[in-house]
Write a protein that holds these residues in place. Structure first.
Motif, mmCIF file in Angstrom:
data_model
loop_
_atom_site.group_PDB
_atom_site.id
_atom_site.type_symbol
_atom_site.label_atom_id
_atom_site.label_comp_id
_atom_site.label_asym_id
_atom_site.label_seq_id
_atom_site.Cartn_x
_atom_site.Cartn_y
_atom_site.Cartn_z
ATOM 1 N N VAL A 8 11.934 -7.174 -2.277
ATOM 2 C CA VAL A 8 10.815 -6.314 -4.077
ATOM 3 C C VAL A 8 9.888 -5.872 -2.883
ATOM 4 O O VAL A 8 9.136 -5.817 -2.004
ATOM 5 C CB VAL A 8 10.594 -7.349 -4.547
ATOM 6 N N TYR A 9 9.577 -4.625 -3.272
ATOM 7 C CA TYR A 9 8.311 -3.834 -3.233
ATOM 8 C C TYR A 9 7.289 -4.133 -4.618
ATOM 9 O O TYR A 9 7.411 -5.312 -5.755
ATOM 10 C CB TYR A 9 8.427 -2.422 -3.533
ATOM 11 N N THR A 10 5.878 -4.977 -4.145
ATOM 12 C CA THR A 10 4.670 -4.829 -5.350
ATOM 13 C C THR A 10 3.707 -2.951 -5.394
ATOM 14 O O THR A 10 4.348 -1.914 -4.315
ATOM 15 C CB THR A 10 3.903 -5.409 -5.022
ATOM 16 N N ILE A 11 3.139 -2.782 -6.425
ATOM 17 C CA ILE A 11 2.501 -1.135 -6.073
ATOM 18 C C ILE A 11 1.055 -1.700 -7.215
ATOM 19 O O ILE A 11 1.221 -2.572 -7.782
ATOM 20 C CB ILE A 11 2.892 -0.189 -7.414
ATOM 21 N N VAL A 16 -2.074 4.137 -7.784
ATOM 22 C CA VAL A 16 -1.369 4.431 -8.826
ATOM 23 C C VAL A 16 -2.400 5.626 -9.951
ATOM 24 O O VAL A 16 -1.937 6.892 -10.162
ATOM 25 C CB VAL A 16 0.104 4.204 -9.435
ATOM 26 N N THR A 17 -2.900 4.940 -10.597
ATOM 27 C CA THR A 17 -3.698 5.279 -11.387
ATOM 28 C C THR A 17 -4.796 6.618 -10.384
ATOM 29 O O THR A 17 -5.230 7.445 -11.649
ATOM 30 C CB THR A 17 -3.979 4.791 -12.586
ATOM 31 N N ALA A 18 -4.654 6.808 -9.564
ATOM 32 C CA ALA A 18 -6.065 7.118 -8.955
ATOM 33 C C ALA A 18 -4.914 8.550 -8.301
ATOM 34 O O ALA A 18 -6.046 9.631 -7.604
ATOM 35 C CB ALA A 18 -6.370 6.350 -7.350
ATOM 36 N N LEU A 22 3.212 7.373 -5.510
ATOM 37 C CA LEU A 22 4.136 6.715 -5.744
ATOM 38 C C LEU A 22 4.497 6.185 -4.337
ATOM 39 O O LEU A 22 4.086 4.466 -3.887
ATOM 40 C CB LEU A 22 5.332 6.328 -6.109
ATOM 41 N N ALA A 23 5.034 6.835 -2.840
ATOM 42 C CA ALA A 23 5.910 6.802 -2.076
ATOM 43 C C ALA A 23 4.405 6.200 -0.521
ATOM 44 O O ALA A 23 4.450 5.514 -0.276
ATOM 45 C CB ALA A 23 6.448 7.604 -1.384
ATOM 46 N N ASP A 24 3.629 6.451 -1.230
ATOM 47 C CA ASP A 24 2.241 6.053 -0.615
ATOM 48 C C ASP A 24 1.747 4.406 -1.024
ATOM 49 O O ASP A 24 0.729 4.128 0.072
ATOM 50 C CB ASP A 24 0.293 7.056 -0.233
ATOM 51 N N VAL A 25 2.057 3.768 -1.990
ATOM 52 C CA VAL A 25 1.108 2.419 -2.644
ATOM 53 C C VAL A 25 2.295 1.862 -2.731
ATOM 54 O O VAL A 25 1.943 0.593 -3.895
ATOM 55 C CB VAL A 25 0.891 3.180 -3.783
#
Length: 75
Positions: A8-11, A16-18, A22-25
């Motif tokens: 499980v991953y979180t974002i 993201v809105t900045a 996605l791969a970085d956050v």
């Protein structure tokens, strides 16, 4: 039968809105989900999490999540 587990991953939504990719956050959690299969069909999920005492089952159910289809993304 226990199906193939996935991590499980979180974002962080603000990242993201900045405009960050996605791969970085995306950040991994110390949590895995195991699909539980009945007659080859997903029926529920078993969630296992790293605790100070070791790995432990922390949740069972989430049948609606187990139905898919979904794709597991690896960072």
């Amino acid at each position: 039968t226990i199906g193939r587990p996935y991590r499980v991953y979180t974002i962080e939504p603000r990242a993201v809105t900045a405009g960050r990719p996605l791969a970085d956050v995306i950040e991994p959690l110390d949590q895995w989900r195991f699909p539980l299969l009945v007659e080859g069909q997903s029926a529920a999920l078993l969630t296992v999490e790293q605790t100070p005492e070791g790995w432990a089952a922390v949740d069972f159910g989430a049948a609606e999540l187990s139905l898919g289809p979904f794709r597991v993304l690896e960072p």
